[in-house]
Design an enzyme around this catalytic site. Structure first.
Site, PDB file in Angstrom:
ATOM      1  N   HIS A  10       0.574  -0.828  -0.173  1.00 37.63           N
ATOM      2  CA  HIS A  10      -0.076  -0.050  -0.347  1.00 37.63           C
ATOM      3  C   HIS A  10       0.790   1.187  -0.148  1.00 37.63           C
ATOM      4  O   HIS A  10       0.708   2.219  -0.975  1.00 37.63           O
ATOM      5  CB  HIS A  10      -0.670  -0.382   1.126  1.00 37.63           C
ATOM      6  CG  HIS A  10      -1.718   1.299   1.422  1.00 37.63           C
ATOM      7  ND1 HIS A  10      -2.799   1.191   0.925  1.00 37.63           N
ATOM      8  CD2 HIS A  10      -1.481   2.585   1.588  1.00 37.63           C
ATOM      9  CE1 HIS A  10      -3.292   2.352   1.677  1.00 37.63           C
ATOM     10  NE2 HIS A  10      -2.869   2.973   1.998  1.00 37.63           N
ATOM     11  N   GLU A  11       2.075   1.092   1.229  1.00 32.80           N
ATOM     12  CA  GLU A  11       2.848   2.721   1.274  1.00 32.80           C
ATOM     13  C   GLU A  11       3.510   2.584  -0.355  1.00 32.80           C
ATOM     14  O   GLU A  11       3.893   3.895  -0.727  1.00 32.80           O
ATOM     15  CB  GLU A  11       3.540   2.267   1.950  1.00 32.80           C
ATOM     16  CG  GLU A  11       2.629   2.127   3.782  1.00 32.80           C
ATOM     17  CD  GLU A  11       1.735   3.385   4.088  1.00 32.80           C
ATOM     18  OE1 GLU A  11       1.752   4.163   3.502  1.00 32.80           O
ATOM     19  OE2 GLU A  11       0.809   3.308   4.426  1.00 32.80           O
ATOM     20  N   HIS A  58      -5.744   6.411  -2.455  1.00 25.54           N
ATOM     21  CA  HIS A  58      -6.685   5.663  -2.252  1.00 25.54           C
ATOM     22  C   HIS A  58      -7.668   5.795  -2.185  1.00 25.54           C
ATOM     23  O   HIS A  58      -8.202   6.441  -3.402  1.00 25.54           O
ATOM     24  CB  HIS A  58      -6.604   6.358  -0.315  1.00 25.54           C
ATOM     25  CG  HIS A  58      -5.942   6.950   0.955  1.00 25.54           C
ATOM     26  ND1 HIS A  58      -5.930   7.065   1.866  1.00 25.54           N
ATOM     27  CD2 HIS A  58      -5.263   5.839   0.583  1.00 25.54           C
ATOM     28  CE1 HIS A  58      -4.903   6.843   2.459  1.00 25.54           C
ATOM     29  NE2 HIS A  58      -4.401   6.117   2.000  1.00 25.54           N
ATOM     30  N   HIS A  98       1.560   4.296  -2.961  1.00 24.15           N
ATOM     31  CA  HIS A  98       1.775   5.748  -2.747  1.00 24.15           C
ATOM     32  C   HIS A  98       3.177   6.113  -3.524  1.00 24.15           C
ATOM     33  O   HIS A  98       2.789   8.028  -4.577  1.00 24.15           O
ATOM     34  CB  HIS A  98       1.531   6.354  -1.387  1.00 24.15           C
ATOM     35  CG  HIS A  98       0.272   6.477  -0.839  1.00 24.15           C
ATOM     36  ND1 HIS A  98      -0.779   6.855  -0.846  1.00 24.15           N
ATOM     37  CD2 HIS A  98      -0.321   6.056   0.832  1.00 24.15           C
ATOM     38  CE1 HIS A  98      -2.018   6.413  -0.526  1.00 24.15           C
ATOM     39  NE2 HIS A  98      -1.453   5.341   0.286  1.00 24.15           N
TER      40      HIS A  98
END
Length: 202
Positions: free
Chosen positions: A143-144, A153, A147
């Protein structure tokens, strides 16, 4: 089905001194855990034609080399500065993650800079070792890293997908999948930014 160009993300992972304490000084246990984590991350990124590899693992055995604190944005900033000045000059890598045993404020379990990939200071992420289940921590890292690769998101504007990787809140049974919105974000990032460091095979 989108066709993504082949890209390569060489990861550097640093386990902080809290991790050493948490795993009773057993560096081989930490090493095994990190390798398992990266293998999950690699699997989740393969549909996007991104090959992730572990290019280096550092374990801060004797002490932390930055101040690790519960304020995640301050810790991430310090880690980015350290990565730019110290780690980048020691071994080539594209993105660095700090794995911490410190409980982060506001029930945060991870943080990274948006669109940071290949930037000397901003191509970094912070992941708390928040679960005994290594897959759950790997989803946070994925997930990170998303980014860093330009993904927002999954929430506003018809992009809600509570079980997808880029959901703002971790779900108990997380999916291994990126939403169509995440894929579009990544494609836009490649088109607009074209980060050079991920063109090179390890």
């Amino acid at each position: 089905q989108q066709r993504f160009p082949q890209r390569y993300v060489m990861l550097a992972i640093v386990a902080d001194h809290g991790m050493v304490t948490k795993y009773s000084g057993n560096s081989s246990a930490i090493t095994t855990r990190v390798h398992q984590m990266v293998s999950h991350v690699t699997e989740m990124y393969s549909p996007l034609n991104i090959a992730t590899t572990l290019s280096l693992l550092r374990i801060w055995s004797s002490k932390d080399l930055i101040t690790v604190q519960s304020d995640s944005s301050v810790t991430l900033g310090s880690f980015g500065d350290w990565r730019k000045v110290v780690l980048l000059s020691q071994q080539a890598h594209d993105c660095a993650f700090l794995n911490t045993a410190t409980a982060l404020d506001d029930s945060t379990i991870g943080l990274a800079y948006s669109n940071g990939m290949c930037d000397p200071k901003f191509s970094v992420g912070l992941v708390q070792d928040h679960s005994s289940n290594v897959f759950m921590v790997a989803v946070t890292m994925t997930h990170e890293l998303g980014h860093n690769l330009g993904m927002a998101h999954d929430e506003a504007g018809g992009c809600a997908c509570s079980s997808c990787i880029m959901s703002p809140a971790a779900s108990s049974g997380p999916s291994k999948l990126f939403s169509d919105c995440s894929k579009d974000d990544y494609q836009t990032f490649l088109t607009n930014t074209n980060p050079q460091c991920i063109l090179n095979a390890p």
